[in-house]
Design a protein around this motif. Sequence first.
Motif, short mmCIF file in Angstrom:
data_model
loop_
_atom_site.label_atom_id
_atom_site.label_comp_id
_atom_site.label_asym_id
_atom_site.label_seq_id
_atom_site.Cartn_x
_atom_site.Cartn_y
_atom_site.Cartn_z
N ARG A 255 12.86 -15.64 15.14
CA ARG A 255 14.20 -15.70 15.70
C ARG A 255 15.03 -16.78 15.02
NH1 ARG A 255 14.08 -17.56 20.95
NH2 ARG A 255 16.04 -16.58 21.55
N ARG A 257 19.65 -17.75 14.50
CA ARG A 257 21.04 -17.30 14.55
C ARG A 257 21.45 -16.77 13.18
NH1 ARG A 257 23.82 -18.30 19.08
NH2 ARG A 257 23.13 -19.96 20.47
N ARG A 258 22.09 -15.62 13.18
CA ARG A 258 22.55 -15.05 11.92
C ARG A 258 24.00 -15.45 11.65
NH1 ARG A 258 20.42 -8.81 12.08
NH2 ARG A 258 18.20 -9.25 11.76
N SER A 272 27.60 -17.12 16.43
CA SER A 272 26.62 -16.19 15.86
C SER A 272 25.53 -15.94 16.89
CB SER A 272 26.01 -16.78 14.58
OG SER A 272 25.53 -18.08 14.82
N ARG A 273 24.95 -14.76 16.84
CA ARG A 273 23.95 -14.41 17.85
C ARG A 273 22.55 -14.69 17.34
NH1 ARG A 273 21.46 -9.37 17.35
NH2 ARG A 273 22.08 -8.17 15.52
N ALA A 275 19.01 -13.57 16.61
CA ALA A 275 18.49 -12.25 16.27
C ALA A 275 17.06 -12.38 15.77
CB ALA A 275 19.36 -11.60 15.19
N VAL A 276 16.36 -11.25 15.78
CA VAL A 276 15.03 -11.17 15.19
C VAL A 276 15.20 -10.85 13.71
CG1 VAL A 276 12.87 -9.88 15.13
CG2 VAL A 276 13.90 -10.51 17.33
N ASN A 277 14.65 -11.68 12.87
CA ASN A 277 14.78 -11.55 11.42
C ASN A 277 13.43 -11.21 10.83
OD1 ASN A 277 17.69 -12.81 11.14
ND2 ASN A 277 16.53 -14.20 12.46
N ARG A 354 22.66 -13.94 6.86
CA ARG A 354 22.29 -12.51 6.89
C ARG A 354 22.27 -11.95 5.48
NH1 ARG A 354 25.77 -9.65 10.82
NH2 ARG A 354 25.81 -11.65 11.89
#
Length: 385
Positions: A255, A257-258, A272-273, A275-277, A354
Amino acid sequence: MDGLEEFGAALEGVRVVGLGESTHGTAEFFRLKHRLFAHLVTEHGFRTLAMEASASAGLAVDAYVRDGAGDAATALTGLGFWTWRTREVLDLLEWMRSYNRGRPRADRIGFTGIDPQRSGASVAHFGPERAGVLSVLADAQPGRLPERRAELLAAAAELEAETSDTVDRWHARVLARAADVATVESRERLGRIRDGHMADGVDEAVAASGGAGVAVWAHNGHVGVRGAALGARLRERYGPAYYALGLFFGEGAFRARRMWPGPWGPRPDRPSRVAVNRIGPAGPDTLEALLAAAPAEPGVSPEAVAPPEPGASREAVAPSEPAGARLLDLRSRAYEEWTRRTYPARTHGAYVARFVYRRNVVPVVPGEEYDGLAYVPVSTPSRPL
């Protein structure tokens, strides 16, 4: 766990252990550090966990693990860092509380934050009238108030000078450090200033521990002894009594933030949210590929321990270790040539760019930057509360 005995033997004379991580969102890192901290407490007499988290809000976490005051999840949320607001860290706090229950106060383990950010508890301690312009430090982001540097530093110095009570002076010192971080003029200076203040926080934890050991939970970029990082300051101050352990992984997801790459993020006006990367196996000639290829010790077959089901009792959660986790003490292998070579290694903080985050690596010379390495084959995302 493969290498735990070797790691334990290397801690003779060590007072401070830096527990790193190459991402802030890997469940296996958090579980491994839980396991290692429990080992440091039960086998080596360590008594404090110092975390890359709000020094001001850390008091509430310490009150919970020592005395059961308040609620663990509320105290954890109060730290103000989404990275630590996870079930894995909550498990750790519940284990600390369980360990302390029924023990004499002098034998209890404690928690401290060392990061001069999110200083709302210190602002609240003084109240709006005494805190004055320093009230902005309750949620000020690092480096976002450079135009107010002279004003805030002067106000913090004045507040610290006029306080005589020990608790007042501690909170005033936290606000002075927070002002320094919030008003720094450049990103280049920000890292040095922030890590310097975190090193001072570790020093205070060591002094308060009465000679017992302190474990430091932070990113690899902080605990390593490169440049002006936190770990470099601790190496200067404690010499070989500081042990830096870097944590790395093979593949999986984490996890963070993107943000948009380049000059477009992160920005306070465009949140920014988290997210799972996802990320595949590390490429050839990387440090992770080297660790993945290293054979496990014969006879050792680590197994993962399943986390508790949501809603289950969280009291006395036993520390677990991720499947395939291994430790390598570089002090005992300092003569080996491979530890002196440079390798690219992954590094991801609270934010990732991202599209291009998979290529985010830094050059690492293992034997010069760390005293030990830990490796988990698979990273899975930490579980938010």
